[in-house]
Write a protein that holds these residues in place. Sequence first.
Motif, PDB file in Angstrom:
ATOM      1  N   UNK A  37       0.835  -1.206   0.000  1.00  6.61           N
ATOM      2  CA  UNK A  37       0.000   0.000   0.000  1.00  6.61           C
ATOM      3  C   UNK A  37       0.871   1.258   0.000  1.00  6.61           C
ATOM      4  N   UNK A  38       1.942   1.221   0.786  1.00  7.93           N
ATOM      5  CA  UNK A  38       2.825   2.387   0.887  1.00  7.93           C
ATOM      6  C   UNK A  38       3.594   2.597  -0.404  1.00  7.93           C
ATOM      7  N   UNK A  39       4.107   1.504  -0.975  1.00  6.53           N
ATOM      8  CA  UNK A  39       4.838   1.596  -2.241  1.00  6.53           C
ATOM      9  C   UNK A  39       3.947   2.163  -3.342  1.00  6.53           C
ATOM     10  N   UNK A  40       2.692   1.752  -3.359  1.00  9.78           N
ATOM     11  CA  UNK A  40       1.744   2.268  -4.353  1.00  9.78           C
ATOM     12  C   UNK A  40       1.498   3.756  -4.127  1.00  9.78           C
ATOM     13  N   UNK A  41       1.364   4.152  -2.879  1.00 13.24           N
ATOM     14  CA  UNK A  41       1.089   5.561  -2.573  1.00 13.24           C
ATOM     15  C   UNK A  41       2.203   6.479  -3.048  1.00 13.24           C
ATOM     16  N   UNK A  42       3.442   6.048  -2.849  1.00  9.98           N
ATOM     17  CA  UNK A  42       4.557   6.940  -3.202  1.00  9.98           C
ATOM     18  C   UNK A  42       4.956   6.823  -4.672  1.00  9.98           C
ATOM     19  N   UNK A  43       4.290   5.903  -5.391  1.00 12.89           N
ATOM     20  CA  UNK A  43       4.509   5.818  -6.832  1.00 12.89           C
ATOM     21  C   UNK A  43       5.644   4.923  -7.262  1.00 12.89           C
ATOM     22  N   UNK A  44       6.022   3.942  -6.417  1.00 14.60           N
ATOM     23  CA  UNK A  44       7.052   3.000  -6.843  1.00 14.60           C
ATOM     24  C   UNK A  44       6.530   2.131  -7.986  1.00 14.60           C
ATOM     25  N   UNK A  45       7.341   1.971  -8.978  1.00 20.29           N
ATOM     26  CA  UNK A  45       6.916   1.202 -10.159  1.00 20.29           C
ATOM     27  C   UNK A  45       7.098  -0.292  -9.971  1.00 20.29           C
ATOM     28  N   UNK A  46       7.968  -0.654  -9.039  1.00 14.84           N
ATOM     29  CA  UNK A  46       8.284  -2.064  -8.837  1.00 14.84           C
ATOM     30  C   UNK A  46       7.607  -2.583  -7.571  1.00 14.84           C
ATOM     31  N   UNK A  47       7.040  -3.761  -7.628  1.00 11.53           N
ATOM     32  CA  UNK A  47       6.419  -4.376  -6.452  1.00 11.53           C
ATOM     33  C   UNK A  47       7.493  -4.879  -5.495  1.00 11.53           C
ATOM     34  N   UNK A  48       7.294  -4.623  -4.221  1.00 10.19           N
ATOM     35  CA  UNK A  48       8.243  -5.103  -3.218  1.00 10.19           C
ATOM     36  C   UNK A  48       7.900  -6.552  -2.879  1.00 10.19           C
ATOM     37  N   UNK A  49       8.796  -7.486  -3.153  1.00  6.86           N
ATOM     38  CA  UNK A  49       8.483  -8.905  -2.919  1.00  6.86           C
ATOM     39  C   UNK A  49       8.376  -9.242  -1.437  1.00  6.86           C
ATOM     40  N   UNK A  50       7.607 -10.278  -1.141  1.00  5.75           N
ATOM     41  CA  UNK A  50       7.373 -10.679   0.245  1.00  5.75           C
ATOM     42  C   UNK A  50       8.647 -11.111   0.955  1.00  5.75           C
ATOM     43  N   UNK A  51       9.662 -11.552   0.199  1.00  3.63           N
ATOM     44  CA  UNK A  51      10.878 -12.027   0.856  1.00  3.63           C
ATOM     45  C   UNK A  51      11.712 -10.887   1.453  1.00  3.63           C
ATOM     46  N   UNK A  52      11.265  -9.650   1.267  1.00  2.66           N
ATOM     47  CA  UNK A  52      11.935  -8.513   1.901  1.00  2.66           C
ATOM     48  C   UNK A  52      11.499  -8.338   3.357  1.00  2.66           C
ATOM     49  N   UNK A  53      10.462  -9.076   3.758  1.00  6.36           N
ATOM     50  CA  UNK A  53       9.933  -8.946   5.124  1.00  6.36           C
ATOM     51  C   UNK A  53      10.298 -10.178   5.927  1.00  6.36           C
ATOM     52  N   UNK A  54      11.034  -9.958   7.008  1.00  6.11           N
ATOM     53  CA  UNK A  54      11.405 -11.027   7.937  1.00  6.11           C
ATOM     54  C   UNK A  54      11.056 -10.587   9.353  1.00  6.11           C
ATOM     55  N   UNK A  55      10.308 -11.424  10.049  1.00  2.43           N
ATOM     56  CA  UNK A  55       9.933 -11.133  11.434  1.00  2.43           C
ATOM     57  C   UNK A  55      10.338 -12.288  12.348  1.00  2.43           C
ATOM     58  N   UNK A  56      10.632 -11.945  13.596  1.00  2.00           N
ATOM     59  CA  UNK A  56      10.951 -12.937  14.628  1.00  2.00           C
ATOM     60  C   UNK A  56       9.948 -12.785  15.762  1.00  2.00           C
ATOM     61  N   UNK A  57       9.375 -13.915  16.167  1.00  2.10           N
ATOM     62  CA  UNK A  57       8.332 -13.855  17.196  1.00  2.10           C
ATOM     63  C   UNK A  57       8.727 -14.522  18.512  1.00  2.10           C
ATOM     64  N   UNK A  58      10.025 -14.812  18.689  1.00  2.00           N
ATOM     65  CA  UNK A  58      10.460 -15.545  19.882  1.00  2.00           C
ATOM     66  C   UNK A  58      10.657 -14.668  21.106  1.00  2.00           C
ATOM     67  N   UNK A  59      10.437 -13.361  20.967  1.00  2.00           N
ATOM     68  CA  UNK A  59      10.772 -12.441  22.049  1.00  2.00           C
ATOM     69  C   UNK A  59       9.550 -11.714  22.603  1.00  2.00           C
TER      70      UNK A  59
END
Length: 332
Positions: A237-259
């Motif tokens: 949603x943010x990339x679309x708002x600012x006008x990025x032409x390229x889709x940000x792939x899901x593999x750019x997001x990494x989360x850790x839930x052990x803490x």
Amino acid sequence: MNLTKFPRRNYVQDATPIEALPAFSAALGGKVNIFIKRDDLLPGCAGGNKTRKLDFCIADAMQNGADTIITCGAVQSNHCRLTLSWAVKEGLDCHLVLEERVPGSYKKDGSGNNFLFKLLGVKSTTVVPGGSNMLGEMEKLAENLKKDGKKPYIIPGGASNAIGATGYVACAEEIMQQLFNKNLSIDHMVVPSGSAGTHAGIVVGMYGTNAGIPVSGINVSRKKDVQEEIVHKLVLETAKRIGMRETVPADQITCYDSYVGPGYSIPTDGMTEAVKLLAQTESILLDPVYSGKAMAGLIDLVRSGHFATGSNVLFLHTGGSPALYAYLDTFQ
């Protein structure tokens, strides 16, 4: 990325410092060099990351003719403190809806941010049980205020929509300019991941500038798969708002839930150690809900050998130290 096309209130005038943490790094074995981005020093009452988001959100509110701001958060919400503080500066009314995520955690005369809400002159505080439909509660309040002739504007929890996340796209650009000026190469970045606006904005900004710096989010409430999906949705949603032409792939997001521990805002031994260790090595205060648990995650990743020896790791300090005063029993 031309962010100048979006209205903002210019709350952020100067870059917040990037500081080396030599004593803290040494305390963790000295194999990894840890740096900290001091967004706890942002303007606003007691500082914190939400100022970057509110710079855009409140500008949008005022452009739409609002005279009243409604927002929500947990009972010790840093976001609510900063939204209220900027509303005061702008001469806007501010109403808060607080979610009691841990039963019994709201105290009418409590310390920390709860005390600051009253000191800053909040117009009203509505406390609802954990799991409530927060948007629905804010919309209900907005309808009542409209009947009184007010023009309310709803800012979501954490200002975590595409408008607010734009503030952290700008932060990523700021970081890259600072690293260039310092001739400093960063191998990895660690951020708290809660309502997702900060994490999403940083990911969009880093991807959009071709920084090549992996970003890891340390969850403060949700499971890994749930959080990663929420962050990626807001990234798109943010990339679309600012006008990025390229889709940000899901593999750019990494989360850790052990803490996360037993749950949101509930203290953990790791958080307590992280807060004490940074305070006693570098004289920097973390908060017990977000930055404390995120730093606990970074500490564990360092100790487990997740980062290669000699790596430079940048931690984003999102602020929130006023909440420490509501957790005295945890630290004494």
